[in-house]
Write an enzyme that holds these catalytic residues in place. Structure first.
Site, short mmCIF file in Angstrom:
data_model
loop_
_atom_site.label_atom_id
_atom_site.label_comp_id
_atom_site.label_asym_id
_atom_site.label_seq_id
_atom_site.Cartn_x
_atom_site.Cartn_y
_atom_site.Cartn_z
N ASN A 10 0.87 -1.18 0.00
CA ASN A 10 0.00 0.00 0.00
C ASN A 10 0.91 1.23 0.00
O ASN A 10 1.38 1.66 1.05
CB ASN A 10 -0.89 -0.07 1.25
N ARG A 92 -2.13 -1.66 -3.88
CA ARG A 92 -3.15 -0.62 -3.94
C ARG A 92 -2.74 0.33 -5.05
O ARG A 92 -1.62 0.86 -5.04
CB ARG A 92 -3.20 0.12 -2.61
N LEU A 208 -10.43 9.46 7.87
CA LEU A 208 -9.69 10.68 8.20
C LEU A 208 -8.23 10.32 8.50
O LEU A 208 -7.88 9.95 9.62
CB LEU A 208 -10.33 11.37 9.41
N GLY A 209 -7.39 10.39 7.46
CA GLY A 209 -5.96 10.16 7.63
C GLY A 209 -5.24 11.40 7.11
O GLY A 209 -5.78 12.50 7.16
N ASP A 282 0.21 17.44 10.35
CA ASP A 282 0.03 16.25 11.19
C ASP A 282 -0.88 16.60 12.37
O ASP A 282 -0.58 17.49 13.16
CB ASP A 282 1.41 15.81 11.68
N GLY A 327 -6.08 7.13 10.64
CA GLY A 327 -5.29 7.68 11.75
C GLY A 327 -6.05 8.65 12.66
O GLY A 327 -6.13 8.45 13.88
N ILE A 328 -6.65 9.68 12.07
CA ILE A 328 -7.36 10.68 12.88
C ILE A 328 -8.70 10.12 13.35
O ILE A 328 -9.07 10.25 14.52
CB ILE A 328 -7.57 11.98 12.05
#
Ligand code: ADP
Length: 392
Positions: A10, A92, A208-209, A282, A327-328
């Site tokens: 990926n 991917r 949400l990344g 970030d 992540g988020i």
């Protein structure tokens, strides 16, 4: 008997995630190890066994970072195979255009056809193809399979994917495609495993990344999404601007004389959370900052996510389930709270304790909308598709 294994890759903007699976039976994939090749200034390879035990953490040679580092990562994987036979590498691939709506075996002709879609995703497509080419060079006899992020959105109706541009441009492929499809496919599958009744719910998945988008699901199928022709559209992202008035772009090009390449870099790499905060793209860094611009960036992120969620709820004619992932979405309770707080009028009622604890279900019992946190696993979907493509 030798175990057969599949390597799933990926490739993202700053890292390549990989996972090695054994074919425990023709139907069952068993995770052996997973890792990340971090392509920052000092390329670093990290890997863990399925149980989380650290297997490797080492810095790689820094000259010609991407290609050399990919080669070193593959050599590490090959060294770990032991008594396994790698039967396939799955990838991917960000853009499949209108043609690639199913996973496909990657022959040289197919790789060329995918490469021809690069103008549709100028920054992402070459990154998707880099590990494909590295493997083709290192181990030309290893079958490879491409799995497309756009494919999950093939079910979106023409009305929803059409731009109001002169008609002839649609024939050239100027339409909304949508991305993050492998993540959405994984979550849609997980919801079905958790309970078949969830599949029937009108659902928004919030991926949400660093890249971020929303997908509206009806009956487990994509009916709308916030990314469009490119991965720039929709939400505010780490470094991407999200939806923007096209007049701004015309102004920058025609009045300010910003060069096209500079504009591309600004929109993809200098905007979003980074652009608004002036600090970082970030989310963890922004959450730790006491700079008011960091707060403004996070507020804008949540405001725009809620606004787009309301638009997707409109496409579905309602909202019954909201899923946070990536992540988020999986780890930031404060961003989930900020987004949910703007959707109370749609019947979204967050349970604060459950949210703080990152529980599976974070809605209150009286919430009209069930709110869930589900960890995504794009590598697993890639491995599943690769297995099917190999057995076809
Ligand atoms: P990618 O799109 O590169 O796969 P990820 O899904 O890993 O990205 O998400 C990266 C984002 O998640 C970053 O903004 C990072 O700061 C954020 N993130 C990761 N862990 C946390 C956390 N504990 N709290 C808040 N944000 C987090």
């Amino acid at each position: 008997m030798m175990r057969q294994s599949i390597l799933a890759l990926n490739a993202g903007s700053s890292s390549i995630k990989f996972a090695l699976y054994d074919l425990a039976s023709p139907q069952v994939l068993q995770l052996v190890s997973r890792g990340t090749l971090d392509l920052g200034d000092v390329p670093t390879l990290r890997a863990t066994a399925a149980d989380g035990t650290a297997l490797c953490e080492r810095q790689l040679t820094a000259d010609k970072p991407r290609d050399t580092a990919i080669g070193e990562m593959l050599n590490w994987v090959r060294g770990e195979l032991g008594a396994r036979k790698l039967i396939c590498a799955g990838h991917r691939i960000v853009h499949g255009g209108s043609a690639f709506i199913e996973p496909v075996r990657l022959t040289p002709a197919i790789i060329e056809a995918i490469d021809r879609l690069t103008p549709l995703a100028p920054l992402h497509q070459p990154r998707s193809l880099a590990p494909v080419r590295a493997i083709a060079a290192l181990q030309p006899d290893l079958p490879q399979v491409g799995c497309f992020d756009t494919a999950f959105h093939r079910t979106i109706e023409p009305l929803v994917r059409r731009f109001a541009l002169p008609r002839e441009y649609e024939g050239e492929g100027l339409r909304r495609y949508g991305f993050h499809g492998l993540s959405y496919e994984y979550i849609a599958g997980r919801l079905g495993e958790i309970s078949p009744s969830l599949v029937a719910k009108r659902t928004i998945i919030a991926h949400l990344g660093n890249g971020a988008s929303l997908c509206a699901l009806r009956g487990g199928k994509s009916v709308d999404t916030t990314m469009g022709f490119s991965a720039l559209d929709g939400l505010v992202m780490g470094t991407r601007c999200g939806a923007i008035d096209p007049g701004v772009l015309l102004y920058l090009l025609l009045e300010r004389g910003v060069a096209a390449g500079e504009l591309q870099t600004m929109l993809y790499e200098r905007s979003g959370l980074l652009g608004v905060s002036g600090i970082s793209g970030d989310m963890r860094t922004l959450e730790a900052s006491d700079d008011p611009h960091a707060d403004e960036a996070m507020e804008l992120f949540a405001f725009r996510a809620a606004r787009e969620a309301a638009a997707l709820a409109n496409t579905m004619g309602g909202l019954e389930c909201l899923v946070f992932t990536a992540g988020i979405g999986e780890r930031s309770s404060s961003i989930r709270k900020a987004i949910c707080g703007k959707l109370t009028w749609l019947g979204v009622a967050l349970d604060q304790h459950a949210n703080d604890a990152h529980a599976e279900i974070i809605s209150r019992p009286d919430s009209k909308v069930e709110i869930r946190v589900v960890a995504t696993d794009e590598e697993k979907i890639v491995a599943r598709h690769s297995r099917v493509a190999m057995q076809a």
